[in-house]
Write an enzyme that holds these catalytic residues in place. Structure first.
Site, PDB file in Angstrom:
ATOM      1  N   HIS A   1      49.635  44.902  47.705  1.00 18.64           N
ATOM      2  CA  HIS A   1      49.261  44.139  46.616  1.00 18.64           C
ATOM      3  C   HIS A   1      47.814  43.222  46.673  1.00 18.64           C
ATOM      4  O   HIS A   1      47.173  43.375  46.001  1.00 18.64           O
ATOM      5  CB  HIS A   1      50.490  43.276  46.251  1.00 18.64           C
ATOM      6  CG  HIS A   1      50.166  42.189  44.946  1.00 18.64           C
ATOM      7  ND1 HIS A   1      49.915  42.651  43.903  1.00 18.64           N
ATOM      8  CD2 HIS A   1      49.918  40.905  45.117  1.00 18.64           C
ATOM      9  CE1 HIS A   1      49.690  41.511  43.000  1.00 18.64           C
ATOM     10  NE2 HIS A   1      49.606  40.379  43.835  1.00 18.64           N
TER      11      HIS A   1
ATOM     12  N   ASP B   1      16.260  50.114  37.256  1.00 17.84           N
ATOM     13  CA  ASP B   1      17.320  50.371  38.115  1.00 17.84           C
ATOM     14  C   ASP B   1      17.473  49.393  39.226  1.00 17.84           C
ATOM     15  O   ASP B   1      16.758  48.473  39.338  1.00 17.84           O
ATOM     16  CB  ASP B   1      17.044  52.059  38.470  1.00 17.84           C
ATOM     17  CG  ASP B   1      18.353  52.324  38.762  1.00 17.84           C
ATOM     18  OD1 ASP B   1      19.437  51.618  39.260  1.00 17.84           O
ATOM     19  OD2 ASP B   1      18.611  53.748  38.547  1.00 17.84           O
TER      20      ASP B   1
ATOM     21  N   TRP C   1      48.006  41.151  54.467  1.00 17.57           N
ATOM     22  CA  TRP C   1      46.402  41.734  54.369  1.00 17.57           C
ATOM     23  C   TRP C   1      45.650  40.888  55.378  1.00 17.57           C
ATOM     24  O   TRP C   1      44.577  41.471  55.580  1.00 17.57           O
ATOM     25  CB  TRP C   1      45.953  41.241  53.120  1.00 17.57           C
ATOM     26  CG  TRP C   1      45.428  39.817  52.894  1.00 17.57           C
ATOM     27  CD1 TRP C   1      46.255  38.746  52.658  1.00 17.57           C
ATOM     28  CD2 TRP C   1      44.111  39.212  52.756  1.00 17.57           C
ATOM     29  NE1 TRP C   1      45.611  37.468  52.324  1.00 17.57           N
ATOM     30  CE2 TRP C   1      44.064  37.883  52.546  1.00 17.57           C
ATOM     31  CE3 TRP C   1      42.887  39.944  52.836  1.00 17.57           C
ATOM     32  CZ2 TRP C   1      43.167  37.217  52.486  1.00 17.57           C
ATOM     33  CZ3 TRP C   1      41.709  39.135  52.973  1.00 17.57           C
ATOM     34  CH2 TRP C   1      41.862  37.721  52.619  1.00 17.57           C
TER      35      TRP C   1
ATOM     36  N   SER D   1      30.950  50.025  52.462  1.00 19.76           N
ATOM     37  CA  SER D   1      30.647  50.281  51.070  1.00 19.76           C
ATOM     38  C   SER D   1      30.031  48.832  50.502  1.00 19.76           C
ATOM     39  O   SER D   1      29.180  48.722  49.810  1.00 19.76           O
ATOM     40  CB  SER D   1      31.843  50.697  50.353  1.00 19.76           C
ATOM     41  OG  SER D   1      31.735  50.387  48.843  1.00 19.76           O
ATOM     42  N   SER D   2      30.842  47.916  50.691  1.00 19.51           N
ATOM     43  CA  SER D   2      30.344  46.555  50.201  1.00 19.51           C
ATOM     44  C   SER D   2      29.067  45.906  50.862  1.00 19.51           C
ATOM     45  O   SER D   2      28.161  45.400  50.369  1.00 19.51           O
ATOM     46  CB  SER D   2      31.386  45.474  50.594  1.00 19.51           C
ATOM     47  OG  SER D   2      32.589  45.736  49.738  1.00 19.51           O
TER      48      SER D   2
ATOM     49  N   HIS E   1      37.405  33.614  54.601  1.00 17.46           N
ATOM     50  CA  HIS E   1      37.099  32.433  53.624  1.00 17.46           C
ATOM     51  C   HIS E   1      35.770  32.783  52.778  1.00 17.46           C
ATOM     52  O   HIS E   1      35.944  32.590  51.493  1.00 17.46           O
ATOM     53  CB  HIS E   1      36.987  30.998  54.259  1.00 17.46           C
ATOM     54  CG  HIS E   1      37.082  30.128  53.435  1.00 17.46           C
ATOM     55  ND1 HIS E   1      38.481  29.916  52.872  1.00 17.46           N
ATOM     56  CD2 HIS E   1      36.221  29.594  52.487  1.00 17.46           C
ATOM     57  CE1 HIS E   1      38.405  28.933  51.727  1.00 17.46           C
ATOM     58  NE2 HIS E   1      36.996  28.647  51.468  1.00 17.46           N
TER      59      HIS E   1
ATOM     60  N   GLU F   1      34.829  35.417  51.970  1.00 21.73           N
ATOM     61  CA  GLU F   1      35.653  36.598  50.869  1.00 21.73           C
ATOM     62  C   GLU F   1      36.329  35.712  49.735  1.00 21.73           C
ATOM     63  O   GLU F   1      35.962  36.194  48.534  1.00 21.73           O
ATOM     64  CB  GLU F   1      36.540  37.345  51.596  1.00 21.73           C
ATOM     65  CG  GLU F   1      37.514  38.259  50.860  1.00 21.73           C
ATOM     66  CD  GLU F   1      36.555  39.423  50.270  1.00 21.73           C
ATOM     67  OE1 GLU F   1      35.398  39.721  50.802  1.00 21.73           O
ATOM     68  OE2 GLU F   1      37.005  39.805  49.327  1.00 21.73           O
TER      69      GLU F   1
ATOM     70  N   TYR G   1      35.148  33.097  48.322  1.00 17.92           N
ATOM     71  CA  TYR G   1      33.943  32.881  47.316  1.00 17.92           C
ATOM     72  C   TYR G   1      33.467  34.169  46.935  1.00 17.92           C
ATOM     73  O   TYR G   1      33.085  34.234  45.549  1.00 17.92           O
ATOM     74  CB  TYR G   1      33.181  32.000  48.114  1.00 17.92           C
ATOM     75  CG  TYR G   1      33.670  30.715  48.592  1.00 17.92           C
ATOM     76  CD1 TYR G   1      34.519  29.997  47.496  1.00 17.92           C
ATOM     77  CD2 TYR G   1      33.751  30.022  49.836  1.00 17.92           C
ATOM     78  CE1 TYR G   1      35.296  28.750  47.868  1.00 17.92           C
ATOM     79  CE2 TYR G   1      34.200  28.834  49.992  1.00 17.92           C
ATOM     80  CZ  TYR G   1      34.979  28.287  49.150  1.00 17.92           C
ATOM     81  OH  TYR G   1      35.681  27.217  49.449  1.00 17.92           O
TER      82      TYR G   1
ATOM     83  N   SER H   1      29.506  31.059  33.425  1.00 16.96           N
ATOM     84  CA  SER H   1      28.270  30.422  33.179  1.00 16.96           C
ATOM     85  C   SER H   1      27.422  31.121  32.097  1.00 16.96           C
ATOM     86  O   SER H   1      26.378  30.490  31.508  1.00 16.96           O
ATOM     87  CB  SER H   1      27.542  30.126  34.427  1.00 16.96           C
ATOM     88  OG  SER H   1      28.165  29.508  35.313  1.00 16.96           O
TER      89      SER H   1
ATOM     90  N   HIS I   1      40.532  26.273  57.929  1.00 18.44           N
ATOM     91  CA  HIS I   1      41.610  25.649  57.263  1.00 18.44           C
ATOM     92  C   HIS I   1      42.832  26.529  56.885  1.00 18.44           C
ATOM     93  O   HIS I   1      43.930  26.105  56.380  1.00 18.44           O
ATOM     94  CB  HIS I   1      41.213  24.773  56.073  1.00 18.44           C
ATOM     95  CG  HIS I   1      40.601  25.678  54.854  1.00 18.44           C
ATOM     96  ND1 HIS I   1      39.349  25.401  54.039  1.00 18.44           N
ATOM     97  CD2 HIS I   1      40.779  26.886  54.512  1.00 18.44           C
ATOM     98  CE1 HIS I   1      39.207  26.371  53.347  1.00 18.44           C
ATOM     99  NE2 HIS I   1      40.173  27.344  53.542  1.00 18.44           N
ATOM    100  N   HIS I   2      42.646  27.993  57.145  1.00 19.08           N
ATOM    101  CA  HIS I   2      43.795  28.790  56.963  1.00 19.08           C
ATOM    102  C   HIS I   2      44.596  28.723  58.268  1.00 19.08           C
ATOM    103  O   HIS I   2      45.681  29.366  58.279  1.00 19.08           O
ATOM    104  CB  HIS I   2      43.100  30.156  56.848  1.00 19.08           C
ATOM    105  CG  HIS I   2      42.363  30.320  55.771  1.00 19.08           C
ATOM    106  ND1 HIS I   2      42.912  30.861  54.408  1.00 19.08           N
ATOM    107  CD2 HIS I   2      41.103  30.136  55.421  1.00 19.08           C
ATOM    108  CE1 HIS I   2      42.183  31.046  53.445  1.00 19.08           C
ATOM    109  NE2 HIS I   2      40.868  30.498  54.054  1.00 19.08           N
TER     110      HIS I   2
ATOM    111  N   THR J   1      32.134  22.502  43.893  1.00 19.37           N
ATOM    112  CA  THR J   1      33.012  23.094  42.811  1.00 19.37           C
ATOM    113  C   THR J   1      33.258  22.085  41.570  1.00 19.37           C
ATOM    114  O   THR J   1      33.236  22.442  40.440  1.00 19.37           O
ATOM    115  CB  THR J   1      34.580  23.361  43.542  1.00 19.37           C
ATOM    116  OG1 THR J   1      34.152  23.945  44.764  1.00 19.37           O
ATOM    117  CG2 THR J   1      35.349  24.172  42.702  1.00 19.37           C
TER     118      THR J   1
ATOM    119  N   LYS K   1      30.340  22.250  39.244  1.00 20.07           N
ATOM    120  CA  LYS K   1      30.434  23.082  38.165  1.00 20.07           C
ATOM    121  C   LYS K   1      31.247  22.984  36.931  1.00 20.07           C
ATOM    122  O   LYS K   1      30.821  23.348  36.227  1.00 20.07           O
ATOM    123  CB  LYS K   1      30.758  24.511  38.997  1.00 20.07           C
ATOM    124  CG  LYS K   1      29.558  25.015  39.977  1.00 20.07           C
ATOM    125  CD  LYS K   1      29.974  26.610  40.358  1.00 20.07           C
ATOM    126  CE  LYS K   1      28.788  27.070  40.732  1.00 20.07           C
ATOM    127  NZ  LYS K   1      28.548  28.610  40.392  1.00 20.07           N
TER     128      LYS K   1
ATOM    129  N   ARG L   1      56.730  32.175  52.022  1.00 18.12           N
ATOM    130  CA  ARG L   1      56.018  33.468  51.346  1.00 18.12           C
ATOM    131  C   ARG L   1      56.573  34.547  52.189  1.00 18.12           C
ATOM    132  O   ARG L   1      57.126  34.357  53.439  1.00 18.12           O
ATOM    133  CB  ARG L   1      54.525  33.467  51.672  1.00 18.12           C
ATOM    134  CG  ARG L   1      53.773  32.411  50.861  1.00 18.12           C
ATOM    135  CD  ARG L   1      52.338  32.297  51.598  1.00 18.12           C
ATOM    136  NE  ARG L   1      51.625  33.485  50.894  1.00 18.12           N
ATOM    137  CZ  ARG L   1      50.372  33.627  50.909  1.00 18.12           C
ATOM    138  NH1 ARG L   1      49.455  32.868  51.889  1.00 18.12           N
ATOM    139  NH2 ARG L   1      49.631  34.514  50.242  1.00 18.12           N
TER     140      ARG L   1
END
Lengths: 352, 616, 104, 205
Positions: free
Chosen positions: B78, B107, B142, B172-173, B256, B258, B260, B271, B305-306, B331, B334, B453
């Protein structure tokens, strides 16, 4: 393209209620057995203090920001006579303001955070040390001062600061009893620590905890309990474990026989401590009969549950090593009959 | 010079404009964008289905509906599906379709590389999901923490599927990110300075930079993981002196940024949407841009922080909590600027606008709960509980998904020439908004109540059952809202109201051309004088110093000849070969050479294929 | 395809150093490497090895990147991009070494 | 060596005035910094962490590696000379220097193969300990990069016979050169960090 419907203010209120209520309600629910916001020790209370402060700051920020949002959305909705709004591009004073104010709020949050970090840092000198080793999926608990080993149920004296030395035998685990202390991971190759001093009122109480770092198939079945005993009860308990178990008789004697002949003793010790060979790969069963729970503290320790456990451990705790490795489950010649299980249950219950 | 013109325009392509083959060989950024979008929504459905199964299992205490092993596969897949196969590619769909239009380009910089990115994504995604058929999907979370991923504890090939699938998706990314940075830096219309780029384009640029710098770190980690498992190199074996925590550091050094990567595209979309339906420019354009850049930068300094509960030591805890809290500042900036954009505006409640407002409202909640576990002591009570699940879903569902759906409603007319139905759309929004809060709101409570979890079962006596049941009901409300969306989508694609070129009174260049845009996008490349060039063109009276009218758009006489790149089937060959090689590694590393040979042949064909019309 | 080379920025390239300069730099690089290897065997300097080697390799790195890769003469954006990657990588290495208590 | 640039760029200069491909190469190299940075960080964390030997100071051979370092540095010189030759339209020297670069690169790889072989003989394989794992992974990936570079150079070399190497095509060589020099400076770091610093005996603590 056309503005077909105007939003109704009422639906906005419903929206707001939906969002705010669950969060505010959080303060009201402290009755769950494993709640994080009903601290019962010095360390847990220290953490709770920091949390409560940040929580209420957050509530204020939440109300202000969402309030401004909802007000703007309501106040500036397009009306039939709305003209072209003023094309404001920005305002430096505002930008600076809403940079500095959040920064100040965060400093206000950071300071108590740091204080708590350093206050809850190392185990205080003179604490009562207990070694805990994580296994897939149970906790091995060692009392080095008396040389005792037990599993999943940790008894601690109420008059001491308790320090845990935590290691793992296999994968990552995390040790957590929310009412007493925050979680700390068990990492291969490292010894992590955590400590707490139980509140006076907790004497005689039991606290729930469980593994909170995903550790494989039966992660959900790796639970534990901490019992805060009065000093006398604690002393009596250690003394009880150190004295030899009563000689079994009747069916229990058959069970004792089976306990060896079926190969249980290969992994399970019943003599209180480690033997010379070192670790046993399975819970030490000394005093098993006086434990409240079994199978990683996932169910009550009674004859029915114990029978079910011995009958089919895989169903109760998928992936467990006993079902995978023990001769009694692998080797059809040694398979346990119902009578065997009955005898074993009777024997195990005599291990007081 | 190969600029000989001849009659080469659109005509030569006419034969290849339709049919499956035209999609397989397309190098048109708009078609690739649509491919990304359709694929991403499909995986969003799959990931959602997995979520429903998880919720069904948890609705009842001590439920035996789904076995522990399958449950672990479901929550792992998931997460992987939603993060890498739904949210990221949905962002990529908009990058592809919208960014070249917003910057006035015909293009992307490397059209065939762009096609390769898509095919690698598709085959990587299929590789990852094929594990369900071939002996079990990844079941280690994950984040795949060592040492649960050791051969000893995960003997099946599930972890290999994870590592190899992620490697293919990573390539790919990376290719896509490189392509977009070059496109944005190098193909802007004349006059479009960096500080005149639309915010969505800016956020695409930031996200692409994050990918370029974060993915190589993950690649190293995945390679180490594979070498550890396949060749016995003891990268994470504590008994050999290695430290399993290295994996966590490497993973979150990628992981991390990731986060963002997942949220910034949605912030960019919001925006765009808020000013359009408020009929006001974005408040504090440059601050919003700088805040986005700052969030990206700081994303590399907060990874630990993870890991607040692994025993980092007090000094590291203090440092990482400070850097984490610091991120709340940009943040917050914004959010305040978005609200200020609404302030004094003329707000029109279209579906896209509702999603954007929902984004702001829900993201605030996710942000505030994030500040709570930015405090390490508090985190010791919240880490790995449902409180964090609630937090991350308020950010990724309330944030990313709401923002991306807003983008779908906003740009669908540009993509298809038809409007999505507003009636169905509003039903979709309200169901999703309510369902989202009913699902994830109670998770705060049950998390504070100590529910961990990633558990497939809990004791009835814990008192978590009621809240879990409510969450499950909420999940089905979300499912219903997605069904409404699908109905709306299919109805509108077929028979939606014609949109016209500029249905929303848009402000940026994509609205200045026809819907859907012609293959070459702009008949004449526009010249840009502000960050809202199309708006200024339409409303010269609003500016003190009326800017010159932009040239270009679809109107007017086309330039003499517009050359578009030829279709190519080499990207799909290279993509297929690469993913096949990765998949075959699991069977036998030697067999992988089959895939490698196909890939190399593809590269050879690619290199020697004439890319554009060459007339000598 | 040749049109690629007609961009204004290509004009920078005329400022590239001469082959003689390249050879001179190669000589520097070789000398630095020889110097590194020589002092590697001087036990008296053992305490300073770390810093000496880091500085010397930084010098080599600088020469190759600035002259052979033309960063010194090319558009600034190349320098910006590359140095950003370099600094980020260095930051991450330093942070990891700190966290694992390898340094300090 | 056709590229996948779109033809419309022919009359539309890029915004920055820089070529797509060159910008792409620099961006890619910036990304590679993080790739090698992570590998080097792993090596530094693990070099003295092995439970069993051989330890770095017991096995790393400075004289041999110094020689191969010299070879690789020289190849970088050959590479810039090749580019300079292309830019002044001197196909013959360009061809010579391109071949020389590839040859020196291949020589470097030869040294690496020899070194790996020696290490395995002396009991250090990638599986032996964490030093071996991180060492072989780091230097192995560097070697793989050199191999790709050699293939690229040889492609240019053979290509030059069929189509020549006119000055207008110097970018093809320049891109290869950027890649090659990057691989070279990565080795500068590896030589210092892995060999010179890595082979110091850890201070007895």
């Amino acid at each position: 393209m056309a503005n077909r419907k105007h939003i109704r203010p009422k639906s906005l209120l419903v929206l707001l209620a939906l969002v705010i209520l669950p969060i505010l309600a959080a303060c009201g629910t402290v009755d769950s057995a494993q709640t994080t916001i009903n601290p019962q020790s010095d360390v847990a209370r220290e953490i709770q203090g920091t949390y409560a402060f940040i929580f209420w700051v957050s509530v204020v920020v939440f109300v202000v920001v969402e309030g401004a949002l909802v007000y703007a959305v309501f106040r500036y909705r397009r009306r039939p006579n709305s003209g072209m709004p003023k094309q404001t591009e920005g305002n430096m004073v505002l930008e600076v303001t809403w940079t500095i104010i959040p920064a100040l709020i965060l400093v206000a949050i950071a300071v108590p955070t740091w204080i708590t970090i350093f206050r809850t840092d190392d185990i205080p000198a003179g604490s009562y040390i207990i070694n805990v080793t994580g296994h897939q999926w149970w906790w091995e608990v060692e009392y080095p001062d008396v040389g005792l080993v037990t599993a999943n149920e940790i008894r601690v004296p109420s008059d001491r600061t308790i320090g845990f030395h935590l290691e793992t035998e296999d994968v990552l685990h995390s040790f957590w009893v929310p009412a007493l202390f925050g979680k700390i991971d068990l990492v291969p190759g490292r010894t992590n620590t955590v400590w707490f001093t139980p509140d006076v009122e907790t004497e005689g109480q039991m606290f729930l905890g469980q593994c909170v770092e995903f550790c494989g198939l039966s992660h959900a079945n790796m639970r534990m309990r901490i019992f805060v005993d009065s000093p006398d009860d604690f002393a009596a308990w250690t003394a009880g474990l150190q004295s030899p178990a009563p000689e079994p008789s009747g069916v229990a004697a058959t069970g004792h026989e089976l306990f060896s002949s079926k190969g249980c003793t290969v992994c399970h010790s019943i003599n209180g401590a480690y033997d010379a060979a070192g670790l046993f790969p399975a819970p030490n069963l000394t005093g098993f009969g006086s434990r409240v729970t079994l199978a990683g503290a996932i169910m009550e320790n009674n004859a029915t549950n114990l029978t079910a456990w011995l009958d089919n451990p895989e169903e109760i705790k998928p992936g467990n090593i006993m079902y995978k490795e023990a001769e009694a489950y692998k080797n059809p010649d040694l398979a346990l009959t119902d009578a065997d299980i009955g005898a074993l249950v009777a024997y195990l219950q005599t291990l007081q | 010079m190969a600029t000989a013109v001849g009659a080469f325009g659109g005509a030569d392509h006419a034969a290849s404009k339709s049919g499956v083959w035209s999609w397989i060989t397309t190098v048109d950024h708009k078609r690739i964008g649509i491919l990304y979008g359709v694929t991403a929504v499909t995986f969003f459905l799959i990931g959602g289905f997995e979520a429903l199964l998880i919720r069904l299992q948890l609705a009842e205490a001590e439920s035996t509906l789904i076995a522990a092993g399958l449950f672990n596969q479901l929550f792992t897949m998931h997460a992987l599906t939603m993060i890498f196969l739904a949210i990221m590619p949905l962002g990529a769909a908009f990058f592809n379709f919208i960014v070249p239009l917003q910057i006035g380009a015909r293009d992307v910089a490397f059209p065939r590389l762009n096609a390769l990115s898509y095919w690698l994504f598709l085959f990587g995604a299929l590789l990852l999901n094929s594990s369900f058929i071939f002996g079990g999907a990844p079941d280690v979370g994950w984040f795949a923490y060592a040492n649960l991923t050791a051969l000893e504890y995960s003997p099946s090939s599930a972890v290999d599927f994870f590592a190899l699938g992620m490697l293919v998706l990573g390539v790919s990314s990376l290719a896509a990110a490189l392509n977009f940075i070059i496109t944005i830096l190098n193909l802007r219309a004349p006059g479009m300075t960096l500080m005149r780029m639309p915010v969505f384009t800016w956020m695409t640029l930031v996200v692409s930079f994050l990918l370029v710098f974060a993915l190589p770190i993950l690649t190293v980690g995945l390679v180490q993981l594979l070498f550890w498992r396949e060749f016995g190199m003891p990268f994470f074996s504590a008994e050999a002196g290695a430290d399993p925590l290295l994996w966590q550091h490497i993973f979150w050094l990628f992981g991390h940024p990731e986060v963002y990567i997942l949220i910034l595209p949605a912030m960019g979309i919001v925006s765009e949407i808020l000013p359009t339906y408020s009929r006001k420019p974005l408040f504090g354009y440059s601050t919003v841009v700088f805040a986005g850049v700052a969030i990206g930068f700081m994303g590399f300094a907060v990874w630990a922080h993870h890991m607040f509960t692994v025993g980092l030591g007090s000094i590291a805890l203090a440092a990482f909590s400070a850097s984490t809290m610091l991120i709340a500042v940009p943040t917050g900036i914004k959010i305040f600027n978005w609200i200020a954009t609404l302030w004094g505006g003329s707000i029109q409640f279209t579906t896209a606008m509702l999603f954007a407002l929902g984004f702001v409202a829900l993201f605030v909640i996710g942000g505030l709960s994030g500040v709570m576990h930015a405090s390490p002591p508090v985190d010791t009570q919240q880490q790995d509980t449902y409180f964090v699940v609630a937090h991350l879903h308020y950010v990724l569902f309330g944030g990313s998904i709401m923002g991306l759906f807003g983008g779908i409603y906003y740009w669908f007319p540009k993509m298809t020439g038809r409007l999505l139905s507003e009636g169905w759309g509003k039903l979709h929004f309200w169901l999703m908004f309510i369902g989202m809060n009913v699902t994830f709101g109670p998770m705060h409570l049950v998390g504070i109540d100590g529910m961990p979890r990633r558990i497939n079962t809990y004791d009835e006596s814990m008192g978590w059952e009621l809240l879990n049941q409510i969450e499950t009901v909420g999940a089905f409300i979300i499912a219903l809202s997605v069904a409404v969306f699908l109905v709306n989508f299919f109805k509108s694609v077929k028979s939606g109201e014609p949109a016209g070129d500029d249905p929303w009174d848009g402000r940026t260049l994509e609205w200045s051309i026809s819907s859907p845009p012609p293959e070459y996008n702009f008949a004449r490349i526009p010249v840009v004088h502000s960050n809202e060039p199309f708006w200024d063109q339409k409303h010269p009276e609003l500016k003190h110093d009326a800017p010159p009218v932009i040239a270009g758009g679809a109107d007017g006489e086309a330039e003499e000849s517009i050359h578009m790149p030829n279709p190519s089937y080499w990207p799909i060959v290279v993509g297929f070969g690469t993913a096949l090689a990765a998949g075959l590694v699991i069977v036998n590393p030697w067999l992988a050479s089959i895939g490698a040979v196909i890939g190399l042949l593809g590269i050879y064909g690619w290199v020697f294929e004439p890319a554009g019309p060459e007339h000598h | 395809m040749a049109e690629q080379e007609l961009h204004p920025a290509q004009a920078h390239e005329s400022a590239h150093p001469s082959p003689a300069k390249y050879i001179l730099i190669a000589t520097y690089l070789t000398l630095i490497t020889i110097f590194e290897v020589l002092i590697y065997y001087v036990d008296a300097l053992q305490d300073y090895f770390l810093w000496i080697f880091l500085v010397l390799s930084a010098v080599k790195f600088y020469y190759v990147a600035m002259f052979y890769m033309h960063l010194k003469f090319d558009a600034r954006i190349f320098k910006t991009l590359f140095i950003f990657g370099l600094v980020l990588a260095t930051f991450i290495m330093a942070a990891l070494l700190l966290l694992f208590s390898i340094i300090i | 060596m056709t590229t996948n640039t779109t033809a419309h760029e022919s009359h539309l200069a890029t915004t920055t005035g820089l070529d797509h491909r060159k910008l792409l190469m620099w961006l890619f190299l910036a990304s590679e910094c993080l790739f090698f940075g992570s590998l080097i960080a792993t090596f530094l964390l693990y070099k003295d962490a092995s439970v069993v030997g051989p330890q770095p100071h017991e096995i790393l051979n400075i004289p041999v590696t110094s020689t191969s370092t010299f070879v690789l540095l020289t190849s970088s010189l050959a590479m810039v000379l090749a580019l300079a030759a292309v830019q002044r339209n001197d196909v013959v020297s360009a061809r010579f220097w391109i071949f020389a670069t590839a040859f020196l690169g291949a020589t470097f790889l030869g040294f690496q193969v020899y070194e790996f072989y020696e290490f395995v003989i002396h009991g250090l394989t990638p599986k032996t300990n964490v030093f071996g794992a991180s060492f072989f992974t780091l230097t192995g990936f560097h070697g793989a990069h050199v191999t790709v570079g050699v293939i690229w150079l040889m492609s240019l070399f053979f290509y030059s016979f069929r189509h020549g190497l006119p000055a207008e095509r110097s970018l093809d060589v320049e891109l290869c050169g950027l890649y090659w020099h990057f691989v070279d400076i990565v080795w500068v770091v590896i030589f210092t960090v892995v060999y010179l610093i890595g082979s110091l005996e850890p201070a007895a603590t």
